[in-house]
Each structure stands twice: as C-alpha cells, then as structure tokens.
Design an enzyme around this catalytic site. Structure first.
Site, PDB file in Angstrom:
ATOM      1  N   THR A  51      13.955 -14.732   6.261  1.00 34.97           N
ATOM      2  CA  THR A  51      13.192 -14.347   5.076  1.00 34.97           C
ATOM      3  C   THR A  51      12.100 -13.335   5.423  1.00 34.97           C
ATOM      4  O   THR A  51      11.594 -13.322   6.555  1.00 34.97           O
ATOM      5  CB  THR A  51      12.546 -15.607   4.458  1.00 34.97           C
ATOM      6  OG1 THR A  51      11.579 -15.215   3.490  1.00 34.97           O
ATOM      7  CG2 THR A  51      11.829 -16.461   5.499  1.00 34.97           C
ATOM      8  N   ASP A  52      11.705 -12.555   4.424  1.00 37.33           N
ATOM      9  CA  ASP A  52      10.601 -11.609   4.651  1.00 37.33           C
ATOM     10  C   ASP A  52       9.269 -12.334   4.849  1.00 37.33           C
ATOM     11  O   ASP A  52       8.298 -11.738   5.320  1.00 37.33           O
ATOM     12  CB  ASP A  52      10.490 -10.608   3.478  1.00 37.33           C
ATOM     13  CG  ASP A  52      10.243 -11.262   2.123  1.00 37.33           C
ATOM     14  OD1 ASP A  52      10.207 -12.500   2.036  1.00 37.33           O
ATOM     15  OD2 ASP A  52      10.083 -10.507   1.134  1.00 37.33           O
ATOM     16  N   GLU A  53       9.229 -13.633   4.492  1.00 39.09           N
ATOM     17  CA  GLU A  53       7.961 -14.362   4.616  1.00 39.09           C
ATOM     18  C   GLU A  53       7.519 -14.511   6.064  1.00 39.09           C
ATOM     19  O   GLU A  53       6.366 -14.854   6.321  1.00 39.09           O
ATOM     20  CB  GLU A  53       8.076 -15.752   3.969  1.00 39.09           C
ATOM     21  CG  GLU A  53       8.339 -15.675   2.497  1.00 39.09           C
ATOM     22  CD  GLU A  53       7.999 -16.954   1.730  1.00 39.09           C
ATOM     23  OE1 GLU A  53       7.293 -17.810   2.273  1.00 39.09           O
ATOM     24  OE2 GLU A  53       8.452 -17.056   0.584  1.00 39.09           O
TER      25      GLU A  53
ATOM     26  N   TYR B 264       6.557 -23.529   5.720  1.00 39.37           N
ATOM     27  CA  TYR B 264       7.935 -23.037   5.535  1.00 39.37           C
ATOM     28  C   TYR B 264       8.168 -21.756   6.328  1.00 39.37           C
ATOM     29  O   TYR B 264       9.109 -21.664   7.130  1.00 39.37           O
ATOM     30  CB  TYR B 264       8.224 -22.786   4.047  1.00 39.37           C
ATOM     31  CG  TYR B 264       9.410 -21.865   3.813  1.00 39.37           C
ATOM     32  CD1 TYR B 264      10.703 -22.289   4.085  1.00 39.37           C
ATOM     33  CD2 TYR B 264       9.230 -20.551   3.355  1.00 39.37           C
ATOM     34  CE1 TYR B 264      11.793 -21.441   3.904  1.00 39.37           C
ATOM     35  CE2 TYR B 264      10.310 -19.701   3.164  1.00 39.37           C
ATOM     36  CZ  TYR B 264      11.593 -20.149   3.437  1.00 39.37           C
ATOM     37  OH  TYR B 264      12.662 -19.301   3.266  1.00 39.37           O
TER      38      TYR B 264
ATOM     39  N   LYS C 273      10.612 -20.841   9.607  1.00 37.76           N
ATOM     40  CA  LYS C 273      11.644 -19.790   9.624  1.00 37.76           C
ATOM     41  C   LYS C 273      11.355 -18.792  10.755  1.00 37.76           C
ATOM     42  O   LYS C 273      12.271 -18.319  11.438  1.00 37.76           O
ATOM     43  CB  LYS C 273      11.694 -19.061   8.272  1.00 37.76           C
ATOM     44  CG  LYS C 273      12.140 -19.903   7.101  1.00 37.76           C
ATOM     45  CD  LYS C 273      13.585 -20.372   7.170  1.00 37.76           C
ATOM     46  CE  LYS C 273      14.593 -19.263   6.983  1.00 37.76           C
ATOM     47  NZ  LYS C 273      15.996 -19.808   6.919  1.00 37.76           N
TER      48      LYS C 273
HETATM   49  P1  NAD Z   1      18.248 -23.756  -1.368  1.00 32.80           P
HETATM   50  O1  NAD Z   1      17.091 -24.673  -1.172  1.00 32.80           O
HETATM   51  O2  NAD Z   1      18.694 -23.438  -2.744  1.00 32.80           O
HETATM   52  O3  NAD Z   1      19.527 -24.345  -0.603  1.00 32.80           O
HETATM   53  C1  NAD Z   1      19.451 -24.900   0.676  1.00 32.80           C
HETATM   54  C2  NAD Z   1      20.757 -25.659   0.942  1.00 32.80           C
HETATM   55  O4  NAD Z   1      20.692 -26.169   2.288  1.00 32.80           O
HETATM   56  C3  NAD Z   1      20.974 -26.861   0.022  1.00 32.80           C
HETATM   57  O5  NAD Z   1      22.308 -26.886  -0.430  1.00 32.80           O
HETATM   58  C4  NAD Z   1      20.685 -28.062   0.908  1.00 32.80           C
HETATM   59  O6  NAD Z   1      21.412 -29.228   0.544  1.00 32.80           O
HETATM   60  C5  NAD Z   1      21.124 -27.522   2.274  1.00 32.80           C
HETATM   61  N1  NAD Z   1      20.466 -28.222   3.385  1.00 32.80           N
HETATM   62  C6  NAD Z   1      19.135 -28.462   3.538  1.00 32.80           C
HETATM   63  N2  NAD Z   1      18.923 -29.137   4.674  1.00 32.80           N
HETATM   64  C7  NAD Z   1      20.129 -29.311   5.267  1.00 32.80           C
HETATM   65  C8  NAD Z   1      20.557 -29.916   6.472  1.00 32.80           C
HETATM   66  N3  NAD Z   1      19.668 -30.488   7.305  1.00 32.80           N
HETATM   67  N4  NAD Z   1      21.868 -29.911   6.788  1.00 32.80           N
HETATM   68  C9  NAD Z   1      22.763 -29.322   5.939  1.00 32.80           C
HETATM   69  N5  NAD Z   1      22.427 -28.741   4.781  1.00 32.80           N
HETATM   70  C10 NAD Z   1      21.119 -28.733   4.455  1.00 32.80           C
HETATM   71  O7  NAD Z   1      17.893 -22.452  -0.556  1.00 32.80           O
HETATM   72  P2  NAD Z   1      18.207 -20.909  -0.889  1.00 32.80           P
HETATM   73  O8  NAD Z   1      17.147 -20.389  -1.758  1.00 32.80           O
HETATM   74  O9  NAD Z   1      19.634 -20.772  -1.248  1.00 32.80           O
HETATM   75  O10 NAD Z   1      17.964 -20.281   0.568  1.00 32.80           O
HETATM   76  C11 NAD Z   1      19.021 -20.247   1.520  1.00 32.80           C
HETATM   77  C12 NAD Z   1      18.519 -19.602   2.798  1.00 32.80           C
HETATM   78  O11 NAD Z   1      18.055 -18.285   2.508  1.00 32.80           O
HETATM   79  C13 NAD Z   1      17.325 -20.332   3.417  1.00 32.80           C
HETATM   80  O12 NAD Z   1      17.496 -20.311   4.807  1.00 32.80           O
HETATM   81  C14 NAD Z   1      16.117 -19.501   3.014  1.00 32.80           C
HETATM   82  O13 NAD Z   1      15.116 -19.586   3.987  1.00 32.80           O
HETATM   83  C15 NAD Z   1      16.714 -18.113   2.957  1.00 32.80           C
HETATM   84  N6  NAD Z   1      16.100 -17.166   2.008  1.00 32.80           N
HETATM   85  C16 NAD Z   1      15.916 -17.512   0.696  1.00 32.80           C
HETATM   86  C17 NAD Z   1      15.402 -16.564  -0.195  1.00 32.80           C
HETATM   87  C18 NAD Z   1      15.200 -16.887  -1.656  1.00 32.80           C
HETATM   88  O14 NAD Z   1      14.643 -16.069  -2.389  1.00 32.80           O
HETATM   89  N7  NAD Z   1      15.662 -18.016  -2.173  1.00 32.80           N
HETATM   90  C19 NAD Z   1      15.079 -15.283   0.259  1.00 32.80           C
HETATM   91  C20 NAD Z   1      15.273 -14.974   1.614  1.00 32.80           C
HETATM   92  C21 NAD Z   1      15.795 -15.927   2.477  1.00 32.80           C
HETATM   93  O1  DAU Z   2      10.466 -13.952  -0.015  1.00 32.56           O
HETATM   94  C1  DAU Z   2      11.538 -14.800   0.224  1.00 32.56           C
HETATM   95  C2  DAU Z   2      11.168 -16.215  -0.163  1.00 32.56           C
HETATM   96  O2  DAU Z   2      11.134 -16.258  -1.584  1.00 32.56           O
HETATM   97  C3  DAU Z   2      12.146 -17.248   0.384  1.00 32.56           C
HETATM   98  O3  DAU Z   2      12.053 -17.261   1.782  1.00 32.56           O
HETATM   99  C4  DAU Z   2      11.833 -18.646  -0.157  1.00 32.56           C
HETATM  100  O4  DAU Z   2      12.824 -19.562   0.261  1.00 32.56           O
HETATM  101  C5  DAU Z   2      11.835 -18.572  -1.673  1.00 32.56           C
HETATM  102  O5  DAU Z   2      11.491 -19.836  -2.221  1.00 32.56           O
HETATM  103  C6  DAU Z   2      10.846 -17.506  -2.160  1.00 32.56           C
HETATM  104  O6  DAU Z   2       9.477 -17.898  -1.858  1.00 32.56           O
HETATM  105  P1  DAU Z   2       8.283 -17.685  -2.908  1.00 32.56           P
HETATM  106  O7  DAU Z   2       7.208 -18.618  -2.565  1.00 32.56           O
HETATM  107  O8  DAU Z   2       7.964 -16.254  -3.060  1.00 32.56           O
HETATM  108  O9  DAU Z   2       9.077 -18.156  -4.254  1.00 32.56           O
HETATM  109  P2  DAU Z   2       8.645 -19.068  -5.489  1.00 32.56           P
HETATM  110  O10 DAU Z   2       9.712 -18.925  -6.514  1.00 32.56           O
HETATM  111  O11 DAU Z   2       8.247 -20.432  -5.073  1.00 32.56           O
HETATM  112  O12 DAU Z   2       7.333 -18.325  -6.027  1.00 32.56           O
HETATM  113  C7  DAU Z   2       7.364 -16.954  -6.393  1.00 32.56           C
HETATM  114  C8  DAU Z   2       5.945 -16.564  -6.793  1.00 32.56           C
HETATM  115  O13 DAU Z   2       5.604 -17.228  -8.011  1.00 32.56           O
HETATM  116  C9  DAU Z   2       4.889 -16.965  -5.793  1.00 32.56           C
HETATM  117  O14 DAU Z   2       3.879 -15.972  -5.735  1.00 32.56           O
HETATM  118  C10 DAU Z   2       4.298 -18.248  -6.368  1.00 32.56           C
HETATM  119  C11 DAU Z   2       4.440 -18.048  -7.858  1.00 32.56           C
HETATM  120  N1  DAU Z   2       4.674 -19.292  -8.643  1.00 32.56           N
HETATM  121  C12 DAU Z   2       5.688 -20.096  -8.283  1.00 32.56           C
HETATM  122  C13 DAU Z   2       5.944 -21.268  -8.965  1.00 32.56           C
HETATM  123  C14 DAU Z   2       7.065 -22.187  -8.545  1.00 32.56           C
HETATM  124  C15 DAU Z   2       3.869 -19.585  -9.749  1.00 32.56           C
HETATM  125  O15 DAU Z   2       2.946 -18.817 -10.090  1.00 32.56           O
HETATM  126  N2  DAU Z   2       4.109 -20.740 -10.417  1.00 32.56           N
HETATM  127  C16 DAU Z   2       5.102 -21.609 -10.078  1.00 32.56           C
HETATM  128  O16 DAU Z   2       5.247 -22.668 -10.737  1.00 32.56           O
END
Ligand code: NAD
Ligand code: DAU
Length: 341
Positions: free
Chosen positions: A126-128, A154, A158
């Site tokens: 992730t970019d985080e 988190y 990562k």
């Molecule tokens: P998500 O939370 O929707 O899904 C995570 C999945 O992993 C779930 O199906 C969960 O059951 C499974 N899981 C969790 N722990 C596990 C374990 N110990 N063994 C097997 N399975 C397990 O997450 P997402 O948003 O789809 O993110 C997927 C990946 O992409 C993550 O690694 C996250 O860090 C990365 N990522 C997410 C975003 C985003 O915007 N959502 C952006 C950049 C990177």
């Molecule tokens: O940048 C990539 C990341 O993006 C991934 O690595 C993470 O897995 C993914 O969850 C996401 O992280 P963020 O923290 O950016 O996403 P989230 O949807 O939780 O929040 C997006 C923005 O919105 C953040 O600035 C917090 C704000 N927010 C979020 C929630 C849930 C609110 O203001 N209110 C809310 O209730």
C-alpha cells in the site's frame, strides 16, 4: 495451465482480482486461500466457485502446516498475497492481529515459496507505507525510493512485511515483486471503508461521520485498474522491484461524501464532523511514472465513470451488503462511531 495461489480472495481487491484473472487469463488456474475473517465473504466468490479453474481453500495464511499442504498439493508457480487485516481504524484499536497476519502470514507464504520453488511471490502492499504528504505541497508525490515512514499500526505492519519481502529476495534470492497502490474503490468493498460506508448510511438517511474537517486527501483508483497493474507486474515486472500504482486522482474526503449525497439526492445536512482518526494521514499521492515507463500501465477508468459504476453496483447488490451490515458489523459500528462523536 499455470497455477496461481491467491490469498485473501474473499476480500475486496482479492475478489476482483480472481474475476479479472479468470476472465483475462484462460490458461490460469486459481487456488484461493482465505480464512474468512469478518472482511472475507464467500458470497463474493459465488460465480468463481462454479468455474472449474477455481479452487477455494478455507485456511489461515499463518498456519504453516496448512500452507505447506496447499503448496505440496497444488504447486503454485505464482503467489499473490492480498490476505491482510486492512482497516486502519481497527489497527488503532487492536494492533496485535495486524502484526500477526500482515507480517507473520507473509513470512509463512514466502517460506513455502522457497521450499516448493515458486517462480514469483507478489506482495500486495500500500502507499500508506510512505506515511503522508503535506496538504499544501501539491508538487510532492510518493516515489518508490522514498524511505518507509508508516503512521498507523496497519501501515507499520505493511511496511514491515515489505522489508521482509525485500530481505527474502536479497538473502535467499526469492523472486519477488511488490506493488504499492493508492486507495481502491469498486464493487465488493467492505462497508467499513469510506465510500461504501457513506453510501449505505446516506441511503438509509443516517449521519455521515466525516473525520476532522474532511480535508484529508486520498488518491482513488478503480479496483480493476489495480488488478491489471498486478497482472502486468507478474508478467513483465522485474524481480526484486517495487512498483507504485495510482492514477493522479486526488480528492478530499468531504468532496467524496458530497458526491455520494448528490448521486442519491440526499441533503448535505446528513454530514456530521466527528473526532479525527488518531495519527490521521493528511494526503496520499502516488507517482506512477515507473510502472508507466517500464510496463506501460496507465489507469483506464476515469473517476467520474468508476464512481457511478461502483455506486450503481451497491444499489443493484443490496443483499451482498445488507447481509454484512445486519451482522456483527452493527456492533463494530456502534463501538467505533459512538465513542468518536
Ligand atoms: P479486505 O479487508 O477487503 O480483504 C482481506 C481478505 O483477507 C479477507 O477476505 C480476509 O478474510 C482475508 N484474510 C485476513 N486475514 C487472513 C489470514 N490470516 N489468512 C487468510 N486470509 C486472511 O482487504 P482489501 O481492501 O481487499 O485489501 C487487500 C490487500 O490490498 C491488503 O493487503 C491491503 O493492505 C492492500 N491494499 C488495499 C487497498 C485498498 O484501498 N483497499 C489499497 C492498497 C493496498
Ligand atoms: O491508501 C491505501 C489504503 O487505503 C489501504 O492500504 C487500506 O487498506 C485502505 O483501507 C485505505 O486506507 P484509508 O484509511 O485511506 O481508507 P478508509 O476508507 O478507512 O478512509 C479513507 C479516508 O476517509 C480517510 O482519510 C479517513 C476518512 N474516513 C473514513 C471513514 C471510514 C472518514 O472521514 N470517515 C469514516 O467513517
């Protein structure tokens, strides 16, 4: 037929990736490992489960014996690790689980790759891991050579996993790649995340809890574009390399929330400014020059189209999210948002 092990395929991005690969790569078989945490939904994979090129295994990536059995039976050439605890807010409440799944889980998978000779381990990062950028410096972007500077448990987990992946490459010569993507949006995203949470609340005329002043900026990418980027990295990316993935689509949270209100014809008076997230990152912004230059990747979906496709999907697939928000999610929501008022 090549076998790809996809972990976390019952989650948001992993699920979209499964469908992308089944559609675009008819010569691939997918073995999906997922432990079905609160964020994993087997219903996301309903259609995939009917495909003979897809196998689902309900296991935890931290379970070494179980992972060794999976590798011994299916001998995957490629492993793509999506499995993770992914929600920043939950990591602030309970960091331990994040360290265990996101770091140890990654180690177990890489050990199996070494033992069974996988051709590539890809870590979905992730970019985080870069921390954040100031709001008043629109000229600054995340590039792959920046030092890691995570803000939340988190992102620290990562970042730790990324370091471990690169260490396995250098020490053991494990063929690895890492993608660091910005915020994804699209179908099947769990309702705890900004876009689905605000959409569902607005639909139900509930308050829209915006953290702080809503001025934090995220760089949004349609999930399918992320999936395409990962496939390109698997096909042509250089081993040992990190690729940033993002499409210069920065938006303030408040503007996203207002856009959702406009889409549903709901009043902005639903918006409630609540206590800020602890350590809240200000701005994320990816410089995708490397993946564009080396692999020719650019995003295909414009935000204006992707957001409508996404919100239409949530409208058309009520059962998918109603099943989620009527379960333990209710308790989570109460705990998380009542204390944050
Ligand atoms: P998500 O939370 O929707 O899904 C995570 C999945 O992993 C779930 O199906 C969960 O059951 C499974 N899981 C969790 N722990 C596990 C374990 N110990 N063994 C097997 N399975 C397990 O997450 P997402 O948003 O789809 O993110 C997927 C990946 O992409 C993550 O690694 C996250 O860090 C990365 N990522 C997410 C975003 C985003 O915007 N959502 C952006 C950049 C990177
Ligand atoms: O940048 C990539 C990341 O993006 C991934 O690595 C993470 O897995 C993914 O969850 C996401 O992280 P963020 O923290 O950016 O996403 P989230 O949807 O939780 O929040 C997006 C923005 O919105 C953040 O600035 C917090 C704000 N927010 C979020 C929630 C849930 C609110 O203001 N209110 C809310 O209730």
């Amino acid at each position: 037929m090549k076998t790809m092990l996809v972990t976390g395929g019952a989650g948001f991005i992993g699920g979209n990736f499964v469908y992308h690969v089944l559609k675009e790569y008819p010569d691939r078989r997918i073995v999906c490992v997922d432990s079905l945490t609160y964020a994993g939904n087997l219903s996301t994979l309903d259609t995939a489960l009917k495909n003979e090129r897809f196998v689902f295994i309900h296991k935890d990536i931290r379970d070494r014996d179980a992972m060794r059995e999976v590798f011994a039976e299916y001998r995957p050439e490629v492993v793509v690790n999506f499995a993770a605890e992914s929600h920043v807010d939950r990591s602030i409440v309970d960091p331990g689980l994040f360290l265990s799944t996101n770091i140890i889980g990654t180690q177990v998978l890489m050990d199996c790759c070494r033992e069974f000779g996988a051709e590539r381990f890809h870590q979905v990062s992730t970019d985080e891991v870069y921390g954040d950028l100031p709001l008043d410096r629109p000229d600054m972007f995340f590039t792959e050579d920046l030092p890691l500077k995570a803000s939340s448990p988190y992102s620290a987990s990562k970042a730790s996993a990324d370091l471990l992946v690169l260490a396995y490459h250098r020490t053991y010569g494990l063929p690895v790649t890492i993608s660091r993507c910005s915020n994804n949006y699209g179908p099947y995203q769990f309702p705890e995340k900004l876009i689905p949470l605000m959409f569902i609340n607005a639909l139900e005329d509930k308050p829209l809890p915006v953290y702080g002043k809503g001025e934090n900026v995220r760089d949004w990418l349609y999930v399918e574009d992320h999936c395409r980027a990962i496939c390109m990295i698997l096909d042509r990316g250089r081993s040992g390399e990190v690729y940033n993935v993002g499409g210069h689509n920065e938006m303030r949270n408040i503007d996203i929330v207002r856009m959702i209100c406009d889409y549903l014809g709901k009043p902005y008076s639903l918006i409630e400014f609540v206590k800020d997230r602890k350590g809240h990152d200000l701005r994320y912004a990816i410089d995708p020059a490397k993946i564009k230059r080396e692999l020719g990747w650019t995003p295909e979906t414009k935000f204006a189209d992707g957001i409508v496709k996404t919100l239409d999907w949530y409208l058309a697939n009520r059962k998918w999210w109603e099943d989620i928000v009527s379960g333990e999610y209710k308790e989570y929501y109460k705990k998380m948002y009542e204390v944050n008022k």
